[in-house]
Design a protein around this motif. Sequence first.
Motif, mmCIF file in Angstrom:
data_model
loop_
_atom_site.group_PDB
_atom_site.id
_atom_site.type_symbol
_atom_site.label_atom_id
_atom_site.label_comp_id
_atom_site.label_asym_id
_atom_site.label_seq_id
_atom_site.Cartn_x
_atom_site.Cartn_y
_atom_site.Cartn_z
ATOM 1 N N LEU A 1 -37.840 36.678 -66.249
ATOM 2 C CA LEU A 1 -37.674 35.185 -66.723
ATOM 3 C C LEU A 1 -37.231 35.314 -68.408
ATOM 4 N N MET A 2 -36.051 34.508 -68.623
ATOM 5 C CA MET A 2 -35.693 34.677 -69.830
ATOM 6 C C MET A 2 -35.318 33.389 -70.361
ATOM 7 N N THR A 3 -34.825 32.976 -71.437
ATOM 8 C CA THR A 3 -34.227 31.759 -71.783
ATOM 9 C C THR A 3 -32.884 31.513 -71.160
ATOM 10 N N MET A 4 -33.093 30.470 -70.709
ATOM 11 C CA MET A 4 -31.530 30.043 -69.695
ATOM 12 C C MET A 4 -30.651 29.513 -70.733
ATOM 13 N N CYS A 5 -29.381 29.777 -70.553
ATOM 14 C CA CYS A 5 -28.259 29.568 -71.264
ATOM 15 C C CYS A 5 -27.168 29.143 -70.512
ATOM 16 N N CYS A 6 -26.518 27.783 -70.548
ATOM 17 C CA CYS A 6 -25.533 27.597 -69.563
ATOM 18 C C CYS A 6 -24.214 28.689 -69.661
ATOM 19 N N LEU A 7 -23.710 28.672 -68.671
ATOM 20 C CA LEU A 7 -22.380 29.674 -68.807
ATOM 21 C C LEU A 7 -21.398 28.800 -69.037
ATOM 22 N N ALA B 1 -17.929 33.470 -72.336
ATOM 23 C CA ALA B 1 -18.645 34.296 -71.982
ATOM 24 C C ALA B 1 -19.644 34.275 -70.861
ATOM 25 N N PRO B 2 -19.059 34.246 -69.731
ATOM 26 C CA PRO B 2 -19.864 33.835 -68.491
ATOM 27 C C PRO B 2 -21.277 34.843 -68.224
ATOM 28 N N LEU B 3 -21.045 36.214 -68.847
ATOM 29 C CA LEU B 3 -22.056 37.023 -68.540
ATOM 30 C C LEU B 3 -22.479 37.577 -69.593
ATOM 31 N N SER C 1 -27.946 36.628 -59.662
ATOM 32 C CA SER C 1 -28.596 35.554 -60.690
ATOM 33 C C SER C 1 -28.020 34.362 -60.144
ATOM 34 N N ALA C 2 -28.743 33.306 -60.499
ATOM 35 C CA ALA C 2 -28.084 32.146 -60.258
ATOM 36 C C ALA C 2 -26.631 31.842 -60.340
ATOM 37 N N ASP C 3 -25.997 32.516 -61.409
ATOM 38 C CA ASP C 3 -24.698 32.419 -61.669
ATOM 39 C C ASP C 3 -23.667 33.460 -61.117
ATOM 40 N N TRP C 4 -24.092 34.526 -60.977
ATOM 41 C CA TRP C 4 -23.321 35.604 -60.228
ATOM 42 C C TRP C 4 -24.174 36.539 -59.130
ATOM 43 N N GLN C 5 -23.118 37.335 -58.506
ATOM 44 C CA GLN C 5 -23.628 37.934 -57.383
ATOM 45 C C GLN C 5 -22.619 39.214 -57.188
ATOM 46 N N LEU C 6 -23.231 40.420 -56.916
ATOM 47 C CA LEU C 6 -22.638 41.663 -56.629
ATOM 48 C C LEU C 6 -23.219 42.212 -55.280
ATOM 49 N N LEU D 1 -18.901 38.066 -57.679
ATOM 50 C CA LEU D 1 -18.491 36.428 -57.566
ATOM 51 C C LEU D 1 -19.509 35.859 -58.944
ATOM 52 N N ILE D 2 -18.630 35.122 -59.610
ATOM 53 C CA ILE D 2 -19.139 34.542 -60.695
ATOM 54 C C ILE D 2 -18.748 32.824 -60.455
ATOM 55 N N ASN D 3 -20.107 32.240 -60.703
ATOM 56 C CA ASN D 3 -19.747 30.552 -60.490
ATOM 57 C C ASN D 3 -20.051 30.316 -61.937
ATOM 58 N N LEU D 4 -19.028 29.279 -62.143
ATOM 59 C CA LEU D 4 -18.724 28.702 -63.590
ATOM 60 C C LEU D 4 -19.026 27.364 -63.458
ATOM 61 N N ASP D 5 -19.750 26.736 -64.562
ATOM 62 C CA ASP D 5 -19.767 25.332 -64.714
ATOM 63 C C ASP D 5 -19.151 25.012 -66.216
ATOM 64 N N HIS D 6 -18.055 24.694 -66.096
ATOM 65 C CA HIS D 6 -17.205 24.412 -67.417
ATOM 66 C C HIS D 6 -16.667 23.001 -67.701
ATOM 67 N N ASN D 7 -17.086 22.147 -68.363
ATOM 68 C CA ASN D 7 -16.517 20.778 -68.774
ATOM 69 C C ASN D 7 -16.774 20.235 -67.610
ATOM 70 N N ASP D 8 -18.005 20.174 -66.945
ATOM 71 C CA ASP D 8 -18.409 19.496 -65.764
ATOM 72 C C ASP D 8 -17.695 19.689 -64.770
ATOM 73 N N LYS D 9 -16.814 20.680 -64.410
ATOM 74 C CA LYS D 9 -16.084 21.426 -63.049
ATOM 75 C C LYS D 9 -16.509 22.607 -62.836
ATOM 76 N N GLN D 10 -16.954 22.728 -61.600
ATOM 77 C CA GLN D 10 -17.317 23.893 -60.899
ATOM 78 C C GLN D 10 -16.175 24.867 -60.719
ATOM 79 N N ALA D 11 -16.171 26.018 -60.754
ATOM 80 C CA ALA D 11 -15.035 27.134 -60.691
ATOM 81 C C ALA D 11 -15.980 28.427 -60.209
#
Length: 162
Positions: A11-17, A21-23, A57-62, A89-99
């Motif tokens: 458990l760490m402090t969560m920071c938005c992608l 720097a997504p990772l 993690s919640a935002d990427w997968q290998l 796989l990297i899931n991005l949430d940028h400017n309210d758009k999923q990519a």
Amino acid sequence: MMKKTVTWCLLMTMCCLCSAAPLGEDAFEMISISADEASEDEQPGILHFNGHFLMQSADWQLNSDEATVYGSPDKPDRVYLEGSPASFLINLDHNDKQAQIRASAMVVEYLRDENLLMLSGGATLMLGDEVISSTAIDYDIETNRYRASGSDGVQIRVPPVY
């Protein structure tokens, strides 16, 4: 063979992608690692995994058949994947758009300090709707830039813009 699962939860402090720097250092709050087999190397800080490797993690997968994790599992310095194919796989949430960014190849290597993915052997990189295929692709996650090369050339597929 009975599947053995190895899981590390951190458990760490969560920071938005973000696209810059997504990772980055704070890009995830929990990492889960599973495989059929896991073993520590004789050298400290190296873990080997065989069979159905999954690190996420919640935002990427290998995913891969085999993997070696260098450094602490919560913030590995390097992850080396071999598979048929291995994928990232990297899931991005940028400017309210999923990519999504998808990468696959026979060998996928992630270098955390450089924020770099290196793909070799039937490499494919999907950046949204753009698909790049080649023998080898290096992708800089921070700058969202790639370099592709190989004996069979490079193929880039981009959908039409209307």
